[in-house]
Write an enzyme that holds these catalytic residues in place. Structure first.
Site, PDB file in Angstrom:
ATOM      1  N   GLN A  23     164.488  44.385  33.928  1.00 60.47           N
ATOM      2  CA  GLN A  23     165.475  44.179  32.858  1.00 60.47           C
ATOM      3  C   GLN A  23     166.907  44.454  33.285  1.00 60.47           C
ATOM      4  O   GLN A  23     167.836  43.922  32.690  1.00 60.47           O
ATOM      5  CB  GLN A  23     165.108  45.047  31.652  1.00 60.47           C
ATOM      6  N   HIS A 113     156.170  48.887  34.923  1.00 70.24           N
ATOM      7  CA  HIS A 113     156.835  48.497  33.671  1.00 70.24           C
ATOM      8  C   HIS A 113     156.821  46.972  33.578  1.00 70.24           C
ATOM      9  O   HIS A 113     157.802  46.301  33.916  1.00 70.24           O
ATOM     10  CB  HIS A 113     158.253  49.057  33.621  1.00 70.24           C
ATOM     11  N   ASN A 157     154.095  52.085  31.685  1.00 69.31           N
ATOM     12  CA  ASN A 157     154.854  51.919  30.459  1.00 69.31           C
ATOM     13  C   ASN A 157     154.109  50.975  29.529  1.00 69.31           C
ATOM     14  O   ASN A 157     153.804  49.834  29.903  1.00 69.31           O
ATOM     15  CB  ASN A 157     156.238  51.315  30.746  1.00 69.31           C
ATOM     16  N   GLU A 158     153.808  51.420  28.334  1.00 65.96           N
ATOM     17  CA  GLU A 158     153.223  50.593  27.275  1.00 65.96           C
ATOM     18  C   GLU A 158     152.148  49.630  27.756  1.00 65.96           C
ATOM     19  O   GLU A 158     152.314  48.406  27.668  1.00 65.96           O
ATOM     20  CB  GLU A 158     154.330  49.799  26.572  1.00 65.96           C
TER      21      GLU A 158
END
Ligand code: BGC
Length: 422
Positions: A23, A113, A157-158
């Site tokens: 990101q 991630h 992550n998630e």
């Protein structure tokens, strides 16, 4: 913890910001490289954090934060299964960590991630059990190389969001839909990898203090808009069961709880269902229209600060592990809205802590406006604005950055921030 007019947080509380490599870094070679987002954007350059991390650490200092949660991009470090780590790329991350240390900023490192090296994707990504030993090999090389500089490790992550958007909803590459079996496989394989990675981290230790390890679980409350609608209740329950219960059990249920020393909680809000539809801006209903239903939303989901107390109390009761809020944030161009949102969620967090929940830190999502996956650059989560139209990508503080900075420096918030209840 309460002084007159202020809600004080405990000494040593971590106030941070969070980012992820795809990101913000730019120049990545993973499954997102050839992905075009809904707004036509891509992650080729993103915020160019890859080159500008020294400047961005300067911004973190300016904000007064004392922690930074960021990811290390696996695809940069390993070009083939079981290959030795790329020393130049490793040196860049070491430099980032050294600069953080000089700035007095504690790092939390995320190992996965939402992205994989191309050779992992070519073998079916996390649907293939062979990805587990490949990841474990990567971790077994990375952790010894960084252990003297890092004690907070966030393995995944998630996993719920990742498995859902890759194989159920098709928002993330490889954009498959309704493959519930693959969703469950991804979760199962990641949960195995988490346990093995945690063992490596515990074994390797850290020069200064005991290492800490955990996943970051996204928690979304799923509710029916009309509580008497059996269909919407069933939809909400099915989502809760699949994304919350199943995932939490896979990573932390039974003996697996021992693998983690903390729980990372990414908490944004809730999703309510009306006639089977998720009533959120992220799934296409405009914020203004949702207002007519009485919903308060950012540009993604409904805000539900009261949920912060509920989920923290639940996790505390069930697992008795320290918790970090590894992400919370709001996407909106309306800074007044974002300020109110932040104060409400922090007041709720403070309330949960006053009730006995052991929370050690809070990481705002995100340091910078960035590449918000399938939505591209349209969702503005940053404390700092990035001018993507200018090739120099200049950063500027938004009003919320000033507010967050005051909170971090004071280690407290004003007491009048109230928690919006249902
Ligand atoms: C993810 C971030 C994402 C943020 C806002 C979390 O689900 O970890 O990568 O940008 O939420 O949607």
């Amino acid at each position: 913890m309460t002084r007159e007019n202020t809600l004080q947080f405990p000494a040593g509380f971590l106030w941070g910001t969070a980012t992820s490599p795809t990101q913000v870094e730019g120049h990545v070679e993973n499954e997102w490289t050839h992905f075009t987002a809904q707004d036509g954007g891509n992650c080729h350059i993103a915020c160019d954090h890859y080159h500008r991390y020294p400047e961005d650490i300067g911004w973190m200092s300016k904000l007064g934060t004392n922690a930074y949660r960021f990811g290390i991009e696996w695809s940069r470090l390993q070009s083939a299964p079981f290959a030795a780590l790329n020393q130049n790329e490793l040196a860049r991350y070491v430099d980032l960590l050294d600069r953080l240390k000089l700035a007095g900023i504690t790092p939390m490192v995320v190992l996965h991630h939402f992205s994989n090296p191309p050779w992992i994707n070519a073998m079916g990504g996390w649907t293939n059990a062979a990805t587990i030993p490949a990841f474990v090999d990567y971790v077994s090389q990375l952790v010894p190389a960084l252990k003297d500089r890092v004690y907070l490790w966030n393995t995944f992550n998630e996993p719920d969001t990742y498995a859902c958007l890759t194989y159920l909803l098709g928002g993330f590459p490889p954009q498959r839909k309704w493959k519930l079996g693959l969703f469950r496989k991804v979760i199962d394989h990641m949960a195995h990898a988490h346990v093995q990675a945690s063992r490596i981290i515990a074994r390797e230790g850290n020069a200064g203090r005991e290492p800490e390890v955990g996943i970051a679980k996204n928690w979304t409350f799923f509710h029916a808009y009309k509580t008497y609608s059996p269909w919407d209740r069933t939809t909400a329950f099915a989502c809760h069961y699949t994304f919350n219960k199943f995932v939490l059990d896979a990573f932390l249920g039974g003996g697996r709880r021992r693998a983690s020393t903390f729980i990372g909680l990414n908490y944004y809000g809730r999703v309510r269902f009306h006639h089977f539809r998720a009533m959120t801006p992220a799934s296409g209903t405009p914020v203004k229209r949702l207002k007519d239903f009485g919903f308060v939303c950012d540009d993604m989901v409904e805000r539900y600060s009261a949920g912060m107390v509920k989920i923290l109390s639940y996790l505390h009761r069930r697992f008795r592990l320290p918790i970090f809020i590894t992400e919370h944030g709001a996407a909106s161009e309306n800074e007044t809205f974002r300020e109110r949102d932040l104060r409400e969620y922090l007041a709720a967090l403070h309330g949960a802590m006053a009730g006995g929940v052991d929370v050690r830190g809070f990481f705002y999502w995100s340091l910078l406006d960035n590449f918000e996956w399938q939505f591209g650059y349209a969702k503005k989560f940053g404390l700092l604005a990035v001018d993507f139209a200018d090739e120099k990508l200049p950063r500027t503080m938004k009003p919320l950055a000033e507010v967050y900075s005051q909170i971090c420096r004071a280690n407290s918030i004003r007491a009048e921030a109230s928690v919006r209840l249902e």
